[in-house]
Design an enzyme around this catalytic site. Sequence first.
Site, PDB file in Angstrom:
ATOM      1  N   ARG A   1       8.924 -10.457   9.520  1.00  0.00           N
ATOM      2  CA  ARG A   1       7.826 -10.511   8.555  1.00  0.00           C
ATOM      3  C   ARG A   1       6.884 -11.659   8.896  1.00  0.00           C
ATOM      4  O   ARG A   1       5.668 -11.545   8.768  1.00  0.00           O
ATOM      5  CB  ARG A   1       8.397 -10.653   7.140  1.00  0.00           C
ATOM      6  CG  ARG A   1       7.386 -10.388   6.054  1.00  0.00           C
ATOM      7  CD  ARG A   1       8.053 -10.236   4.699  1.00  0.00           C
ATOM      8  NE  ARG A   1       8.732 -11.451   4.284  1.00  0.00           N
ATOM      9  CZ  ARG A   1       9.492 -11.544   3.193  1.00  0.00           C
ATOM     10  NH1 ARG A   1       9.689 -10.482   2.418  1.00  0.00           N
ATOM     11  NH2 ARG A   1      10.079 -12.671   2.864  1.00  0.00           N
TER      12      ARG A   1
ATOM     13  N   LYS B   1       2.937 -12.947   3.937  1.00  0.00           N
ATOM     14  CA  LYS B   1       3.370 -14.105   3.158  1.00  0.00           C
ATOM     15  C   LYS B   1       2.544 -15.306   3.596  1.00  0.00           C
ATOM     16  O   LYS B   1       2.920 -16.038   4.505  1.00  0.00           O
ATOM     17  CB  LYS B   1       4.868 -14.330   3.375  1.00  0.00           C
ATOM     18  CG  LYS B   1       5.575 -14.727   2.105  1.00  0.00           C
ATOM     19  CD  LYS B   1       7.075 -14.642   2.240  1.00  0.00           C
ATOM     20  CE  LYS B   1       7.753 -15.298   1.075  1.00  0.00           C
ATOM     21  NZ  LYS B   1       7.664 -14.566  -0.189  1.00  0.00           N
TER      22      LYS B   1
HETATM   23  C1  LIG Z   1       8.358 -13.566  -0.951  1.00  0.00           C
HETATM   24  C2  LIG Z   1       7.730 -12.591  -1.875  1.00  0.00           C
HETATM   25  C3  LIG Z   1       8.465 -11.544  -2.476  1.00  0.00           C
HETATM   26  C4  LIG Z   1       9.957 -11.425  -2.358  1.00  0.00           C
HETATM   27  O1  LIG Z   1      10.402 -11.171  -1.064  1.00  0.00           O
HETATM   28  P1  LIG Z   1      11.920 -11.409  -0.642  1.00  0.00           P
HETATM   29  O2  LIG Z   1      11.906 -11.162   0.816  1.00  0.00           O
HETATM   30  O3  LIG Z   1      12.747 -10.441  -1.375  1.00  0.00           O
HETATM   31  O4  LIG Z   1      12.247 -12.810  -1.030  1.00  0.00           O
HETATM   32  C5  LIG Z   1       7.778 -10.634  -3.247  1.00  0.00           C
HETATM   33  N1  LIG Z   1       6.445 -10.726  -3.459  1.00  0.00           N
HETATM   34  C6  LIG Z   1       5.718 -11.725  -2.915  1.00  0.00           C
HETATM   35  C7  LIG Z   1       4.257 -11.775  -3.180  1.00  0.00           C
HETATM   36  C8  LIG Z   1       6.329 -12.675  -2.103  1.00  0.00           C
HETATM   37  O5  LIG Z   1       5.583 -13.653  -1.572  1.00  0.00           O
END
Ligand SMILES: *Cc1c(COP(=O)(O)O)cnc(C)c1O
Length: 341
Positions: A82, A184
């Site tokens: 990711r 992210k």
């Molecule tokens: C990090 C995040 C999540 C959750 O992702 P995980 O990989 O399950 O921790 C969901 N939505 C947003 C906007 C995020 O930044």
Amino acid sequence: MEKKNIDWSNLGFGYVQTDYRYVSNFKDGAWDDGCLTTDANIVLNECAGVLQYAQTIFEGLKAYTTEDGKIVTFRPDLNAERMMDSAARLEMPVFPKEKFIDAVTKVVAANAAYVPPFGSGATLYLRPYMFGSNPVIGVKPATEYQFRLFCTPVGPYFKGGVKPLTIKVSDFDRAAPNGTGHIKAGLNYAMSLHAIVTAHEEGFDENMYLDSKTRTKVEETGGANFLFVTKDGKVVTPKSSSILPSITRRSLLYVAKEYLGLEVEEREVYFEEVKDFAECGLCGTAAVISPVGKIVDHGKEICLPSGMTEMGPVTKKLYETLTGIQMGRIEAPKGWIHVIE
Ligand SMILES: *Cc1c(COP(=O)(O)O)cnc(C)c1O
């Protein structure tokens, strides 16, 4: 190894400085070897790309102790992948997957004294991130970058028991249809701060963001994906190119289907349908699933049948199965558990 003298079960979610972090620099088109350091501070030029144009991305995962005493992390390969996607979208160099896993392994091993013991409910939260580090004044990508990974011990998410959340349908937008909602990046969080502070002031726990083009479809909250359960026990999660692909949500869908034999659907979810669901939860690394009890749309309340005191039955089964897999009580699918030592 001697554990640090920390009151694990009473830790909150905050920064506690630990002994070691990993640093690697990108310069002249290549990453250096990377190493651990005890220095928690960064010295940057005043004009660094990250400071001017917010060229920064991050990840979040946790290390914890399983029932049989192993220190492990959960699916770090997916965090690595990711982060590669996030980097590509912001014109940053990709940090290779093997190096990412190596950084995770080294930081956790070096800070093993900070990994909470099994049963405490606490975990060691890992924060990998990368940012543009050289001076950039004209709008363009930096040419030098730093990747870092630090960790901080965090307390149990459901301290004092599970408390279903009350969430608000936000008037703000989180992500544009062809924007950056699926990566992210710090920028997605900077612009969500006003919306979450406003929601908190009004007494809500979280915001539900709708798709910004039609405002008819459910997207996600500021930091977690939605999962719904229909009255006939089907698990439904919203599909959209502008939501962040949560690793927890993807793992829960797999668990629902392969471990619990439930029907799962990843599809567009209209806000109109939400009143008909039996259960609702928020999925993310921190909580795995937090149950939602109430959704408020401009004064109009949708009360989930699961109520305001506990997790709904399907949510609970999903939570228990995934945490059972994470903790080593239930056999994990191949490759899900990365053992550190
Ligand atoms: C990090 C995040 C999540 C959750 O992702 P995980 O990989 O399950 O921790 C969901 N939505 C947003 C906007 C995020 O930044």
